[in-house]
Motif scaffolding. Structure first.
Motif, PDB file in Angstrom:
ATOM      1  N   GLN A 152       0.885  -1.304  -0.004  1.00 17.24           N
ATOM      2  CA  GLN A 152      -0.025  -0.010  -0.182  1.00 17.24           C
ATOM      3  C   GLN A 152       0.802   1.189  -0.047  1.00 17.24           C
ATOM      4  O   GLN A 152       0.751   2.109  -0.879  1.00 17.24           O
ATOM      5  CB  GLN A 152      -1.030   0.025   0.995  1.00 17.24           C
ATOM      6  N   ASP A 153       1.817   1.225   1.053  1.00 20.11           N
ATOM      7  CA  ASP A 153       2.715   2.648   1.193  1.00 20.11           C
ATOM      8  C   ASP A 153       4.042   2.208   0.423  1.00 20.11           C
ATOM      9  O   ASP A 153       4.771   3.352   0.344  1.00 20.11           O
ATOM     10  CB  ASP A 153       2.718   2.856   2.507  1.00 20.11           C
ATOM     11  N   PHE A 154       4.499   1.088   0.430  1.00 16.65           N
ATOM     12  CA  PHE A 154       5.817   0.619  -0.196  1.00 16.65           C
ATOM     13  C   PHE A 154       5.649  -0.819  -1.006  1.00 16.65           C
ATOM     14  O   PHE A 154       4.811  -1.690  -0.609  1.00 16.65           O
ATOM     15  CB  PHE A 154       6.953   0.774   0.878  1.00 16.65           C
ATOM     16  N   PHE A 155       6.631  -1.059  -1.821  1.00 14.84           N
ATOM     17  CA  PHE A 155       6.725  -2.304  -2.510  1.00 14.84           C
ATOM     18  C   PHE A 155       8.131  -2.931  -2.524  1.00 14.84           C
ATOM     19  O   PHE A 155       9.047  -1.910  -2.748  1.00 14.84           O
ATOM     20  CB  PHE A 155       6.162  -2.183  -4.122  1.00 14.84           C
ATOM     21  N   VAL A 156       8.212  -4.050  -2.174  1.00 21.64           N
ATOM     22  CA  VAL A 156       9.615  -4.736  -2.060  1.00 21.64           C
ATOM     23  C   VAL A 156       9.649  -5.310  -3.551  1.00 21.64           C
ATOM     24  O   VAL A 156       8.752  -6.210  -4.050  1.00 21.64           O
ATOM     25  CB  VAL A 156       9.844  -5.659  -1.041  1.00 21.64           C
ATOM     26  N   LEU A 157      10.675  -5.117  -4.340  1.00 23.30           N
ATOM     27  CA  LEU A 157      11.006  -5.758  -5.675  1.00 23.30           C
ATOM     28  C   LEU A 157      11.991  -6.689  -5.354  1.00 23.30           C
ATOM     29  O   LEU A 157      13.187  -6.546  -4.888  1.00 23.30           O
ATOM     30  CB  LEU A 157      11.674  -4.582  -6.725  1.00 23.30           C
ATOM     31  N   GLY A 158      11.644  -8.033  -5.715  1.00 28.90           N
ATOM     32  CA  GLY A 158      12.657  -9.389  -5.428  1.00 28.90           C
ATOM     33  C   GLY A 158      12.698  -9.658  -4.107  1.00 28.90           C
ATOM     34  O   GLY A 158      11.828  -9.309  -3.091  1.00 28.90           O
ATOM     35  N   ALA A 159      13.663 -10.349  -3.699  1.00 28.08           N
ATOM     36  CA  ALA A 159      13.918 -10.882  -2.174  1.00 28.08           C
ATOM     37  C   ALA A 159      14.211  -9.689  -1.367  1.00 28.08           C
ATOM     38  O   ALA A 159      14.726  -8.943  -1.880  1.00 28.08           O
ATOM     39  CB  ALA A 159      15.389 -12.046  -2.228  1.00 28.08           C
ATOM     40  N   SER A 160      13.892 -10.089  -0.193  1.00 27.05           N
ATOM     41  CA  SER A 160      14.026  -9.071   0.746  1.00 27.05           C
ATOM     42  C   SER A 160      15.084  -9.939   2.097  1.00 27.05           C
ATOM     43  O   SER A 160      14.732 -10.804   2.382  1.00 27.05           O
ATOM     44  CB  SER A 160      12.650  -8.943   1.417  1.00 27.05           C
ATOM     45  N   PRO A 161      15.639  -8.934   2.709  1.00 27.34           N
ATOM     46  CA  PRO A 161      16.556  -9.429   4.072  1.00 27.34           C
ATOM     47  C   PRO A 161      15.815  -9.306   5.180  1.00 27.34           C
ATOM     48  O   PRO A 161      16.365  -9.594   6.176  1.00 27.34           O
ATOM     49  CB  PRO A 161      17.763  -8.461   3.905  1.00 27.34           C
ATOM     50  N   TYR A 162      14.612  -8.667   5.097  1.00 32.77           N
ATOM     51  CA  TYR A 162      13.754  -8.472   6.375  1.00 32.77           C
ATOM     52  C   TYR A 162      12.460  -9.398   6.393  1.00 32.77           C
ATOM     53  O   TYR A 162      11.515  -9.065   6.708  1.00 32.77           O
ATOM     54  CB  TYR A 162      13.044  -6.993   6.080  1.00 32.77           C
ATOM     55  N   LEU A 163      12.841 -10.529   6.372  1.00 35.00           N
ATOM     56  CA  LEU A 163      11.746 -11.483   6.494  1.00 35.00           C
ATOM     57  C   LEU A 163      11.296 -11.410   8.311  1.00 35.00           C
ATOM     58  O   LEU A 163      10.061 -11.886   8.362  1.00 35.00           O
ATOM     59  CB  LEU A 163      12.255 -12.926   6.052  1.00 35.00           C
ATOM     60  N   THR A 164      12.101 -11.239   8.987  1.00 35.79           N
ATOM     61  CA  THR A 164      11.857 -10.943  10.445  1.00 35.79           C
ATOM     62  C   THR A 164      12.052  -9.673  10.674  1.00 35.79           C
ATOM     63  O   THR A 164      12.779  -8.722  10.131  1.00 35.79           O
ATOM     64  CB  THR A 164      12.584 -11.910  11.246  1.00 35.79           C
ATOM     65  N   GLU A 165      11.358  -9.084  11.793  1.00 32.30           N
ATOM     66  CA  GLU A 165      11.455  -7.556  11.995  1.00 32.30           C
ATOM     67  C   GLU A 165      13.026  -7.137  12.573  1.00 32.30           C
ATOM     68  O   GLU A 165      13.727  -7.917  13.065  1.00 32.30           O
ATOM     69  CB  GLU A 165      10.496  -7.381  13.277  1.00 32.30           C
ATOM     70  N   GLN A 166      13.330  -6.275  11.678  1.00 30.28           N
ATOM     71  CA  GLN A 166      14.652  -5.613  12.145  1.00 30.28           C
ATOM     72  C   GLN A 166      14.731  -4.159  12.063  1.00 30.28           C
ATOM     73  O   GLN A 166      13.747  -3.327  11.751  1.00 30.28           O
ATOM     74  CB  GLN A 166      15.516  -6.062  10.821  1.00 30.28           C
ATOM     75  N   THR A 167      15.822  -3.547  12.544  1.00 30.52           N
ATOM     76  CA  THR A 167      15.907  -2.208  12.868  1.00 30.52           C
ATOM     77  C   THR A 167      17.215  -1.660  12.060  1.00 30.52           C
ATOM     78  O   THR A 167      18.198  -1.795  12.276  1.00 30.52           O
ATOM     79  CB  THR A 167      16.251  -1.789  14.409  1.00 30.52           C
TER      80      THR A 167
END
Length: 551
Positions: free
Chosen positions: A131-146
């Motif tokens: 809605q407010d952002f889109f991730v393109l491809g794989a993401s390193p943030y599969l768990t919550e991170q700071t």
């Protein structure tokens, strides 16, 4: 005398029987020819075995309804893999894949995945993924991170303009503005003209720059306001809600993750307002050069982009012919054998047979493999080894060829070139106007090796006489076909490539891409050109040079 004659006859008969049991002559193996001139003279004999009739025979099978559109990881793709491997085996090619249950199969670790819970929180503000952002491809943030935030202007990093000067972004989240900077008079700073560069047109350019600098992710602020962001990301919104197919997510991250974010998200990450964030553009325009940002990034940030994955086993299919005196060097001939499957929501025909895309290239590879195999049986086998590589998952993002380039069966350093065939035997919109099928678009032949380009030109002039159209080889062509088929996964490793392509027509990616529309005489000519080019690459005295570095 009569008795003497009798016993002599018996003795001769006995000797004859003995000779029958142990022949004095045996079938000789053919002499292996390694002389380049002799091999060149033999080429037309084996090129002639590449025929329209055989192309048709194979394609009527692979592009039939029975194969259900050969969708990646599905029944039809498995059937096609079995058919291709059977043809390789029967023609005498070996399966080169070790530690595989089928030596003709290179298992490709794919997975089907979809987005789960996703958000960015900044203090008490919460922004939603999709809605407010889109991730393109794989993401390193599969768990919550700071994450730690760094602002890097427009995210440009080239010889004359760098937003990364004096910035440490390793392992961090880089926030950059979309587009590219302009001067006070409205011209683009990078080009010095009114024409934007790839820095403004292709998000991958900014991703690559962030990756080179060691960033974990790059947030590209997209659009000037919420409505523009929604419009510019509409296609991502459509894709992101569907399950996607990709290579299995590994622990290592090859590229910085791209996040397209609304102005509200970008400003919140920088602890400012959208108006002040966009005012940065005027600062750069006035300075006429990269300008450090003055934002103090937000601190209380958390991000999570959950991905739910399910394994989807698939396979590349490989057939191998070992070379003679230069066998450690390998020429690759490639095509993708997958297509897009079945759409049960359609009225009428629901099967995407993919006859042209890329059944036509696949059957060309089968014909070239058979021709080279017969040549080897006759003593005219290639000096360099030839790998016939049919790959899966092209339609999902060049996945099979990417997997091979990351997990090569033969060292990429020993790979001489890739001859890629994707869509032959049709006319595109332009050539349909004059009903001219005697052409082929040639892409990439001069990008890395001037010799490869010359080899193809000479082969065409000497043997085939197609019109070689270089329209799509132009680096400014907006279709960017050079980046859109499997050869690119070799080119990015500095391996020379040549791509044969007939262009796009009205049946592209529709159920109407059927066998009855293939012009097999035209496909035969292109396949023979690919044969002659491959033959020369495999048999010339010297490996082709890498002497060009064009885009």
């Amino acid at each position: 005398m009569k008795h003497t004659t009798y016993y002599a006859g018996v003795l001769l008969a006995a000797l004859s029987v003995g000779c029958a049991k142990t022949p004095t002559t045996s079938v000789k193996e053919p002499v292996v020819v390694t002389d380049a001139a002799q091999l060149q003279a033999a080429a037309p004999k084996y090129a002639a075995t590449v025929t329209a009739a055989d192309l048709s025979k194979h394609l009527h099978i692979l592009a039939s309804d029975e194969y259900e559109g050969r969708d990646t990881g599905q029944k039809g793709q498995k059937m096609a893999a079995e058919y291709i491997s059977k043809e390789f085996r029967e023609d005498g090619l070996t399966g080169p894949v070790q530690n595989s249950s089928n030596p003709y199969y290179q298992p490709v670790e794919l997975e089907t995945s979809k987005w789960g819970t996703g958000y960015i929180t900044i203090g008490k503000q919460r922004f939603s993924m999709l809605q407010d952002f889109f991730v393109l491809g794989a993401s390193p943030y599969l768990t919550e991170q700071t994450p730690e935030i760094v602002f890097a202007g427009y995210g440009i990093d080239n010889g004359t303009y760098s937003d990364y000067t004096s910035l440490d972004v390793k392992g961090k989240m880089v926030v950059v503005l979309g587009g590219e900077p302009k001067t006070a008079d409205g011209k683009y700073l990078i080009s010095g003209t009114d024409k934007a560069s790839d820095w403004g047109n292709d998000f991958r350019t900014k991703r690559n720059a962030a990756t080179k600098r060691g960033a974990k992710s790059v947030v590209i602020v997209t659009g000037a306001n919420a409505d523009e962001f929604k419009t510019m990301t509409q296609r991502y919104s459509s894709y992101a809600t569907r399950p996607a197919i990709g290579l299995k997510n590994s622990a290592t991250q090859e590229n910085a993750t791209v996040i397209l974010a609304s102005p509200a998200v970008g400003a919140a990450l920088l602890n400012t307002t959208p108006q002040k964030m966009f005012a940065y553009a005027a600062t750069v325009a006035k300075a006429g050069k990269p300008t450090p940002g003055t934002f103090t990034a937000a601190k209380d940030i958390k991000i999570k982009t959950e991905r739910i994955a399910t394994p989807l086993p698939s396979e590349n299919v490989l057939g191998f012919i070992e070379g003679s005196d230069k066998k450690d060097e390998v020429v690759v001939v490639s095509a993708h054998y997958d297509h897009v499957g079945v759409d049960s929501t359609l009225q009428g025909d629901q099967i995407y047979n993919g006859a042209n895309d890329d059944g036509s290239g696949t059957v060309a590879v089968l014909e070239l493999a058979e021709a080279f195999a017969q040549a080897k049986k006759d003593g005219f086998g290639p000096r360099r080894s030839v790998l016939f590589l049919t790959v899966t998952g092209e339609e999902k993002g060049l996945l099979g060829s990417e997997y091979y380039s990351n997990n090569p069966v033969f060292p990429l350093a020993n790979t001489v070139a890739d001859v890629n065939i994707d869509m032959i035997g049709r006319m595109d919109f332009d050539y349909e106007k004059t009903n001219d099928s005697n052409y082929i678009y040639v892409i990439g032949s001069d990008k890395l090796s001037s010799e490869l380009h010359a080899i193809n030109e000479e082969a065409n002039k000497k043997y085939v006489n197609l019109k070689l159209d270089y329209k799509y080889n132009d680096e400014n062509d907006p279709n960017r076909f050079y980046y859109r088929s499997d050869h690119y996964n070799f080119a990015k490793h500095n391996i020379p490539i040549i791509f044969y392509f007939n262009g796009v027509h009205a049946d592209y990616h529709k159920p109407s891409d059927s066998v009855d529309k293939i012009l097999f005489d035209s496909a035969e000519k292109v396949a023979r050109l690919a044969f002659y080019t491959t033959w020369e690459l495999a048999n010339r005295d010297n490996r082709i040079v890498v002497d060009s570095h064009k885009q």
